[in-house]
Structure formats: C-alpha cells, structure tokens
Design a protein around this motif. Structure first.
Motif, PDB file in Angstrom:
ATOM      1  N   LEU A 108      50.803  61.475 124.681  1.00  0.00           N
ATOM      2  CA  LEU A 108      51.644  61.065 125.803  1.00  0.00           C
ATOM      3  C   LEU A 108      53.066  60.747 125.350  1.00  0.00           C
ATOM      4  N   THR A 109      53.202  60.179 124.159  1.00  0.00           N
ATOM      5  CA  THR A 109      54.544  59.900 123.633  1.00  0.00           C
ATOM      6  C   THR A 109      55.315  61.190 123.441  1.00  0.00           C
ATOM      7  N   PHE A 110      54.666  62.173 122.856  1.00  0.00           N
ATOM      8  CA  PHE A 110      55.313  63.470 122.647  1.00  0.00           C
ATOM      9  C   PHE A 110      55.722  64.093 123.977  1.00  0.00           C
ATOM     10  N   ARG A 111      54.804  64.087 124.941  1.00  0.00           N
ATOM     11  CA  ARG A 111      55.100  64.712 126.228  1.00  0.00           C
ATOM     12  C   ARG A 111      56.179  63.946 126.982  1.00  0.00           C
ATOM     13  N   GLY A 112      56.160  62.620 126.862  1.00  0.00           N
ATOM     14  CA  GLY A 112      57.196  61.834 127.504  1.00  0.00           C
ATOM     15  C   GLY A 112      58.569  62.115 126.921  1.00  0.00           C
ATOM     16  N   ARG A 113      58.646  62.181 125.595  1.00  0.00           N
ATOM     17  CA  ARG A 113      59.922  62.476 124.940  1.00  0.00           C
ATOM     18  C   ARG A 113      60.401  63.874 125.279  1.00  0.00           C
ATOM     19  N   MET A 114      59.487  64.833 125.267  1.00  0.00           N
ATOM     20  CA  MET A 114      59.862  66.211 125.549  1.00  0.00           C
ATOM     21  C   MET A 114      60.344  66.358 126.989  1.00  0.00           C
TER      22      MET A 114
END
Length: 246
Positions: free
Chosen positions: A90-96
């Motif tokens: 979720l962190t990766f997707r949020g940042r992306m």
C-alpha cells in the motif's frame, strides 16, 4: 495430503500460485498457529509431490506475503500476525499514485475514514477516565508543538491509536498501523514548504483533534463521527491540491 494433480497443465506462474495455495491449505488443515514450525522440506516435498527447488520458490513467495517466516538454522515457521507485506504494497501504491492524480492515495484515506468514523461510537462506549486523560495529554502535545510551528505526526498517530485501542481489536490496531505507515509516506511527500501555510495547517489539525476529543468526552457520537469525517476530508483536500500542482 495427496499430491495435487491440478498443477500439471498450468503455466509456471499459475502452478506457483496454486502451490502456495496448497501450502496455506496444509498449514490450516494441520491446525498450525502463528509461531508454529512447518513440516521439514522432506515432508513437504513428499506430501505435495514436488521437488525441493520448486518448494523453495513457493516458500519465498509465502515469506514475501508474510505467511511463512524463515529462521536460519531452525527451519520454517508460520509467521506472526502482522501486515508488513500489506503495508509495503500500500505504501508503494500510495507513493506511485501521487504521480498519477493520487487516486489510490485518496482510496486509502477513504478506507481509513470509514473505519475510524464508523467505530468512534464504539470507542466512546469503551473509553475510561484514564484513557481520556492520555488522549488529553496527547492533544496538549499537539497544541504545544503547533504553537511553535513544529510537526507532530507521532502525537497524531498516538491519538488515533489511543482512541481505538480500548476496543481491543488486534486486526483493527494492525490495520490502523498500516494506514499510518502509508499516510506518513504520503504526508512527507506533500508537506508544504510554505512556513505560513504549514503553521496554519498544524494549528487547524491540533484544533480538530481537540474538538474530536471534546465530543468523545461528552459522548456525542454523532458529532464525533462528523468531526472525524471532516478531519479526513481535510487530508483529501491536501491530496487534491498536491495532484493539481504543476
């Protein structure tokens, strides 16, 4: 457990996915719990009808998913209850998503908003005087830091943790921890460099937490839920403003 036959005609990716599912089924059917040791590689390869290298590939996938834990020199174990893999994803997707109109970041905020606004009534029923005192101390810290123009993300996180810890729901606590990890990453990305705007934002954030606490203390469930919704609406406004910046 007999060797699965449904893997034979599947592609490599599908076979691996089916195998990881079989291993999870084996864990459940064996009655294993978090922290329990898995059968040895020899036992697993025999029961699953696969080779050692194939098993190790599947175990790596399960390790990444947070299902299996490898303790070198000791063996394989059912991983402890945690949502590390979910948090990382979720962190990766949020940042992306911040580079693409912030759609997924908005969705994460909406989910957290629904959880906290929906459960605040139950929290009001469960909170005792000592916990209310801890919440008051936390908000006072936020107010004091806001007055000096200092960020208070840790105090903000502690406020929300304290507010719902009284429900003694481990899954909820873990999920809120995941959302906070994601939010911290997003917060760092969109944090304003304008000192005046930042000071106003800190003051407003501290105030709405004080207002939420006042509503909680007076056991006004409707107002508390409304204020919690309003709090997250402010976060979404920040995301929207960030997405349209040149």
């Amino acid at each position: 457990m007999t060797a699965p036959t449904r893997h034979v005609r599947l592609g490599a990716h599908e076979r691996l996915r089916a195998l990881t599912s079989d291993i999870m089924d084996l864990i459940i059917e064996s009655g294993l719990r978090a922290g329990d040791a898995l059968p040895t590689e020899n036992v697993l390869t025999e029961e699953l009808g696969i080779g050692r290298n194939t098993l190790r590939e599947a175990i790596k996938v399960l390790q990444a998913l947070g299902v299996v834990e490898i303790r070198h020199g000791f063996g394989m174990f059912v991983a402890s209850n945690n949502l590390v893999a979910l948090a990382d994803s979720l962190t990766f997707r949020g940042r992306m998503s911040l580079r693409h109109q912030g759609h997924e970041a908005h969705e994460l905020v909406e989910v957290r908003q629904a959880l906290e606004a929906g459960l605040i009534g139950a929290a009001i029923d469960a909170l005792d005087g000592e916990q209310l005192g801890e919440l008051d101390t936390t908000v006072a810290t936020m107010e004091e830091r806001a007055a000096r123009g200092l960020a208070f993300v840790e105090a903000d996180q502690e406020f929300h943790r304290l507010l719902f810890s009284c429900l003694e729901n481990e899954l909820l606590t873990n999920l809120l921890g995941v959302f906070w990890q994601v939010y911290r990453t997003i917060h760092d990305a969109i944090e304003s460099t304008d000192d005046d705007n930042q000071l106003v934002g800190l003051t407003e954030t501290a105030k709405i937490h004080r207002d939420i606490l006042d509503a909680v203390r007076s056991k006004d469930k409707g107002l508390a839920a409304l204020l919690m919704h309003r709090h997250f609406d402010g976060i979404r406004d920040q995301l929207t403003a960030f997405a349209v910046e040149p």
